[in-house]
Design a protein around this motif. Sequence first.
Motif, PDB file in Angstrom:
ATOM      1  N   LEU A   1      29.925  26.325  43.374  1.00  0.00           N
ATOM      2  CA  LEU A   1      30.894  26.848  44.092  1.00  0.00           C
ATOM      3  C   LEU A   1      30.558  28.294  42.817  1.00  0.00           C
ATOM      4  N   ALA A   2      30.204  29.454  43.193  1.00  0.00           N
ATOM      5  CA  ALA A   2      30.512  30.102  43.111  1.00  0.00           C
ATOM      6  C   ALA A   2      31.767  31.642  42.609  1.00  0.00           C
ATOM      7  N   ASP A   3      32.664  31.543  42.425  1.00  0.00           N
ATOM      8  CA  ASP A   3      33.582  32.033  42.536  1.00  0.00           C
ATOM      9  C   ASP A   3      34.150  33.530  42.354  1.00  0.00           C
TER      10      ASP A   3
ATOM     11  N   ARG B   1      31.749  31.939  47.251  1.00  0.00           N
ATOM     12  CA  ARG B   1      30.796  30.953  47.808  1.00  0.00           C
ATOM     13  C   ARG B   1      30.276  29.478  47.620  1.00  0.00           C
ATOM     14  N   LYS B   2      29.708  28.769  48.143  1.00  0.00           N
ATOM     15  CA  LYS B   2      29.345  27.153  48.226  1.00  0.00           C
ATOM     16  C   LYS B   2      28.115  26.831  48.418  1.00  0.00           C
TER      17      LYS B   2
ATOM     18  N   ARG C   1      32.375  32.319  37.030  1.00  0.00           N
ATOM     19  CA  ARG C   1      32.435  30.948  37.335  1.00  0.00           C
ATOM     20  C   ARG C   1      31.771  30.212  37.743  1.00  0.00           C
ATOM     21  N   LEU C   2      31.128  29.320  37.499  1.00  0.00           N
ATOM     22  CA  LEU C   2      30.111  28.423  38.775  1.00  0.00           C
ATOM     23  C   LEU C   2      30.894  26.829  38.710  1.00  0.00           C
ATOM     24  N   TYR C   3      31.558  26.168  39.451  1.00  0.00           N
ATOM     25  CA  TYR C   3      31.915  24.934  39.674  1.00  0.00           C
ATOM     26  C   TYR C   3      30.425  23.870  40.246  1.00  0.00           C
ATOM     27  N   VAL C   4      30.517  23.016  39.473  1.00  0.00           N
ATOM     28  CA  VAL C   4      28.685  22.761  39.850  1.00  0.00           C
ATOM     29  C   VAL C   4      29.467  20.238  39.793  1.00  0.00           C
TER      30      VAL C   4
ATOM     31  N   LYS D   1      40.198  26.889  47.785  1.00  0.00           N
ATOM     32  CA  LYS D   1      40.326  28.696  47.169  1.00  0.00           C
ATOM     33  C   LYS D   1      39.892  29.050  48.454  1.00  0.00           C
ATOM     34  N   VAL D   2      39.221  28.930  49.651  1.00  0.00           N
ATOM     35  CA  VAL D   2      38.798  28.939  51.196  1.00  0.00           C
ATOM     36  C   VAL D   2      41.395  29.762  51.902  1.00  0.00           C
ATOM     37  N   PHE D   3      40.999  28.324  51.469  1.00  0.00           N
ATOM     38  CA  PHE D   3      43.009  28.462  51.659  1.00  0.00           C
ATOM     39  C   PHE D   3      43.090  29.344  51.076  1.00  0.00           C
TER      40      PHE D   3
END
Length: 182
Positions: free
Chosen positions: A79-81, A117-118, A148-151, A164-166
């Motif tokens: 997930l790229a924030d 982005r996912k 920030r990336l979430y992996v 995050k979309v919500f």
Amino acid sequence: MAMPGCSSAPQDIQIVDSGWSFAVGVRGDSVRDAEKYVFSTAAGLEELAPLVPGGYGVLWLKNSFPIHAELPGKNISILADCINPGDEAYFNGHLVGSSGRVDDRDGMNFSDWNSARKYDVDGGFVRAGENTMLVRIFVNHEGGFNGRLYVGHGDPIRRLYLEKVFFRTTLNVIITSITLFI
């Protein structure tokens, strides 16, 4: 276990939030071209236009980071924030997704503003040790990335993405709709 440039998050999500560098690209370049560019350390990525001559053109962002020991060889999600306005994302040289427009073919590139982005990454691309994320962004006098990336595995990343979309999109639409009728 803490890793340089990374911090752990609940539900086995690895956060990569430092270590970014940038290189100015050219229109029509590819990830193979970018792998040869000389990257400079990025102090901040919130405003990308100052990094590109004249504030207009292609910018590549790069981050190499170790991955949690249980992830190599497994399918993961990233997930790229918030990348503005559009991007192409590459994980270890493989295109894993794109959002918005990343060039100026039709003069419009503001098509995926302020969106998380996912990207789903095939386990065959995930290595032990260092892994590299390259992000190609077309900058048109504006653009940004919070860096920030979430992996992690798919489900925790998917839940975080939906959250995050919500809060960034759906809730804004609801509030705007309510205010129009008041």
